[in-house]
Design a protein around this motif. Structure first.
Motif, PDB file in Angstrom:
ATOM      1  N   ILE A 125      -1.920  -1.346  -3.967  1.00 43.81           N
ATOM      2  CA  ILE A 125      -2.909  -0.307  -3.681  1.00 43.81           C
ATOM      3  C   ILE A 125      -2.250   1.070  -3.691  1.00 43.81           C
ATOM      4  CG2 ILE A 125      -4.564   0.531  -1.953  1.00 43.81           C
ATOM      5  CD1 ILE A 125      -4.796  -2.417  -0.975  1.00 43.81           C
ATOM      6  N   ASP A 126      -2.799   1.963  -4.512  1.00 36.62           N
ATOM      7  CA  ASP A 126      -2.320   3.361  -4.584  1.00 36.62           C
ATOM      8  C   ASP A 126      -0.817   3.441  -4.875  1.00 36.62           C
ATOM      9  OD1 ASP A 126      -2.716   6.124  -4.577  1.00 36.62           O
ATOM     10  OD2 ASP A 126      -2.304   6.313  -2.432  1.00 36.62           O
ATOM     11  N   ARG A 127      -0.423   2.777  -5.956  1.00 38.42           N
ATOM     12  CA  ARG A 127       0.985   2.803  -6.368  1.00 38.42           C
ATOM     13  C   ARG A 127       1.417   4.234  -6.716  1.00 38.42           C
ATOM     14  NH1 ARG A 127       3.532   0.215 -11.834  1.00 38.42           N
ATOM     15  NH2 ARG A 127       1.623  -0.989 -11.867  1.00 38.42           N
ATOM     16  N   PRO A 128       2.540   4.733  -6.175  1.00 46.21           N
ATOM     17  CA  PRO A 128       2.991   6.093  -6.504  1.00 46.21           C
ATOM     18  C   PRO A 128       3.302   6.237  -7.993  1.00 46.21           C
ATOM     19  CG  PRO A 128       4.153   5.261  -4.576  1.00 46.21           C
ATOM     20  CD  PRO A 128       3.402   4.110  -5.158  1.00 46.21           C
ATOM     21  N   VAL A 132       0.837  -1.205   0.000  1.00 44.77           N
ATOM     22  CA  VAL A 132       0.000   0.000   0.000  1.00 44.77           C
ATOM     23  C   VAL A 132       0.867   1.249   0.000  1.00 44.77           C
ATOM     24  CG1 VAL A 132      -1.907   1.184   1.156  1.00 44.77           C
ATOM     25  CG2 VAL A 132      -1.669  -1.299   1.404  1.00 44.77           C
ATOM     26  N   GLY A 133       0.547   2.198  -0.899  1.00 44.65           N
ATOM     27  CA  GLY A 133       1.332   3.435  -0.953  1.00 44.65           C
ATOM     28  C   GLY A 133       2.764   3.121  -1.319  1.00 44.65           C
ATOM     29  N   GLY A 134       3.701   3.737  -0.610  1.00 44.21           N
ATOM     30  CA  GLY A 134       5.099   3.422  -0.895  1.00 44.21           C
ATOM     31  C   GLY A 134       6.061   4.462  -0.365  1.00 44.21           C
ATOM     32  N   VAL A 135       7.342   4.093  -0.378  1.00 42.12           N
ATOM     33  CA  VAL A 135       8.405   4.983   0.106  1.00 42.12           C
ATOM     34  C   VAL A 135       8.372   6.353  -0.589  1.00 42.12           C
ATOM     35  CG1 VAL A 135      10.902   5.223   0.403  1.00 42.12           C
ATOM     36  CG2 VAL A 135       9.831   3.010   0.774  1.00 42.12           C
TER      37      VAL A 135
END
Length: 316
Positions: free
Chosen positions: A304-307, A63-66
């Protein structure tokens, strides 16, 4: 609505995986035993999880990412584990893993050790998560149960999660003592899988205990960096590193190879009953190191919600 992408992992049998892992671990540890066993009751000591096991429709969510944390934090990136459970088509899922807290809830930045039985139509969520933050009093580690202060299931920025129905069942038990190689325990597991399965991505998650020795652990500072963190060196200068003592209970999420979703391939957070926890890097006492873990191969990956704007900084 966050965009959700889905991928089916290669899922070897537990027996095959046990053989592959045992062979590989023996190259990195003085002693390694990998077998297929019944999952121990994880509601008992030392785990005290809200679910008995890690079996039933196993899946991984990234989910999301750095890139939402660095170079500069995008604090508006907030998620909810109950929503994630629906996004991964498993409402009521039992979720373990590694992530960041919602600074909107805490008012500061900190490490989240998610351990949540998400809500379903019949029952509310049970949040057994921990938070590891920098103690404002002495700049040491402050480890607290999430539910002692908060009643939500929010997190922020990023998380790597292993989800299942939380059922008892067959799991892979990994015992490894006396580290002889350079790789940490989790990297070793991941690279064994990558080497053996190559182009076929394999995902795994669960829990393991560092039973003896000490480990290098980081905790993010309470304030997000105001100047951009553009290199791994910048990130490491910003993070606070500690040597913490066993026993540490760790939640690894492992993917052998990225099939093109900009994944974090390994991410492990840990907690303890003695007030220490955070993001696991490696044991610091290789000869004394003793690991015991319970793992399950995941069937599905959900991104989910890849930057959109990405980079490879700060991924270890």
């Amino acid at each position: 609505m966050a965009k959700v992408e889905k991928f089916a992992f290669h899922v070897p049998s537990l027996e095959e995986l046990a053989g592959v892992l045992q062979k590989g671990l023996k190259e990195n540890f003085a002693d390694a035993q990998v077998s297929v066993v019944d999952c121990p009751d994880l509601t008992q000591e030392p785990f005290n999880f809200p679910a008995k096991g890690i079996c039933g429709k196993p899946r991984i969510a990234d989910v999301g990412g750095v890139p939402y944390l660095i170079p500069l934090a995008q604090k508006e990136k907030v998620y909810d584990l109950n929503t994630v459970a629906k996004d991964i088509e498993l409402p009521g899922a039992f979720i373990l893993g590694a992530g960041a807290v919602s600074s909107r809830v805490l008012g500061v930045n900190a490490e989240l050790i998610p351990i949540v039985q998400t809500k379903n139509e019949k029952k509310p969520a049970i949040n057994g998560s921990y938070i590891a933050q920098i103690n404002p009093a002495d700049k040491g580690c402050l480890l607290e149960k999430y539910s002692s202060k908060y009643s939500d299931c929010e997190f922020g920025l990023l998380a790597n999660l292993y989800a299942s129905e939380g059922q008892p069942g067959k799991v892979i038990e990994v015992k490894a003592n006396g580290r002889t190689g350079e790789l940490n325990f989790v990297s070793c597991l991941r690279q064994i899988l990558e080497k053996h399965y190559g182009e076929k991505p394999v995902g795994m998650g669960g829990t393991f205990i560092i039973q003896k020795g000490k480990a290098k652990i980081h905790i993010m500072p309470p304030e997000f960096s105001t100047c951009p963190l553009n290199t791994d060196e910048d990130v490491n200068n910003w993070l606070k590193f500690f040597e913490m003592k066993a026993p540490l209970i760790c939640q690894p999420v492992i993917v052998s190879r990225d099939p093109g979703f900009d994944l974090r391939l390994e991410h492990t957070h840990c907690f303890s009953q003695h007030g220490e926890g955070g993001h696991y890097h490696a044991d610091t006492t290789p000869e004394a190191a003793q690991y015991r873990g319970y793992l399950v191969p995941a069937e599905l990956l959900f991104r989910i919600d890849r930057p959109k704007d990405t980079h490879s900084v700060g991924r270890d």
